[in-house]
Motif scaffolding. Structure first.
Motif, PDB file in Angstrom:
ATOM      1  N   LEU A  12      49.190 126.426 -24.845  1.00  0.00           N
ATOM      2  CA  LEU A  12      50.628 126.467 -25.122  1.00  0.00           C
ATOM      3  C   LEU A  12      50.914 126.969 -26.529  1.00  0.00           C
ATOM      4  CD1 LEU A  12      51.770 123.168 -23.384  1.00  0.00           C
ATOM      5  CD2 LEU A  12      52.307 125.499 -22.686  1.00  0.00           C
ATOM      6  N   THR A  13      50.069 126.614 -27.477  1.00  0.00           N
ATOM      7  CA  THR A  13      50.263 127.060 -28.858  1.00  0.00           C
ATOM      8  C   THR A  13      50.080 128.569 -28.975  1.00  0.00           C
ATOM      9  OG1 THR A  13      49.480 124.923 -29.673  1.00  0.00           O
ATOM     10  CG2 THR A  13      49.469 126.744 -31.228  1.00  0.00           C
ATOM     11  N   VAL A  14      48.988 129.075 -28.406  1.00  0.00           N
ATOM     12  CA  VAL A  14      48.745 130.517 -28.461  1.00  0.00           C
ATOM     13  C   VAL A  14      49.816 131.268 -27.676  1.00  0.00           C
ATOM     14  CG1 VAL A  14      47.128 132.329 -27.759  1.00  0.00           C
ATOM     15  CG2 VAL A  14      46.282 130.269 -28.886  1.00  0.00           C
ATOM     16  N   THR A  33      47.007 122.125 -24.836  1.00  0.00           N
ATOM     17  CA  THR A  33      47.724 122.231 -26.111  1.00  0.00           C
ATOM     18  C   THR A  33      47.440 123.566 -26.785  1.00  0.00           C
ATOM     19  OG1 THR A  33      47.607 119.841 -26.388  1.00  0.00           O
ATOM     20  CG2 THR A  33      48.090 121.142 -28.346  1.00  0.00           C
ATOM     21  N   MET A  34      46.172 123.970 -26.817  1.00  0.00           N
ATOM     22  CA  MET A  34      45.832 125.240 -27.455  1.00  0.00           C
ATOM     23  C   MET A  34      46.413 126.423 -26.682  1.00  0.00           C
ATOM     24  SD  MET A  34      44.502 124.396 -30.167  1.00  0.00           S
ATOM     25  CE  MET A  34      44.082 125.987 -30.786  1.00  0.00           C
ATOM     26  N   GLY A  75      52.908 130.316 -27.095  1.00  0.00           N
ATOM     27  CA  GLY A  75      54.158 130.255 -27.852  1.00  0.00           C
ATOM     28  C   GLY A  75      54.159 131.201 -29.031  1.00  0.00           C
ATOM     29  N   ALA A  76      53.018 131.323 -29.716  1.00  0.00           N
ATOM     30  CA  ALA A  76      52.937 132.246 -30.850  1.00  0.00           C
ATOM     31  C   ALA A  76      53.092 133.689 -30.372  1.00  0.00           C
ATOM     32  CB  ALA A  76      51.613 132.056 -31.586  1.00  0.00           C
TER      33      ALA A  76
END
Length: 115
Positions: free
Chosen positions: A94-96, A91-92, A98-99
């Motif tokens: 993918l979040t980083v 999750t982390m 994506g940002a």
């Protein structure tokens, strides 16, 4: 209170204006039949199964309480073991990712076009 149907609604429903406007107001509708539960419906009635229903499985609340309330310095979202760590890191990541992708896309969109 009177309820009036407009002309289009009267034509669609086929109700004359006199039947639609009654001095009692809206006629009460028939309450709908309660639909059967879709999820987690037991295979037996509770009266047949006794105090234990099959779909519930064993009660693990006390085990999970001791696991999650233990004071060992591990955050609660990682106390589930390897699977929780894998999900958290995915999750982390993918979040980083994506940002960063959004920032690159904004940078590219902000560049002037060459004619």
């Amino acid at each position: 209170m009177f309820y009036k149907l407009n002309g289009v609604t009267q034509r669609l429903t086929g109700v004359p204006a006199a039947a639609a406007c009654s001095p009692q107001g809206l006629r009460p509708g028939v309450p709908p039949a309660r639909p059967p539960p879709i999820f987690a419906s037991p295979t037996k009635l509770v009266s047949e199964a006794g105090s234990h229903v099959e779909y519930l499985g064993p009660n693990r609340v006390s085990h999970l309480q001791t696991l999650f309330q233990r004071s060992d310095g591990v955050p609660v979202h990682l106390k589930g073991g390897l699977l929780d760590r894998l999900l958290y890191r995915t999750t982390m990541g993918l979040t980083v990712g994506g940002a960063l992708y959004c920032l690159v896309a904004l940078y590219i969109a902000a560049q002037p076009r060459n004619k």
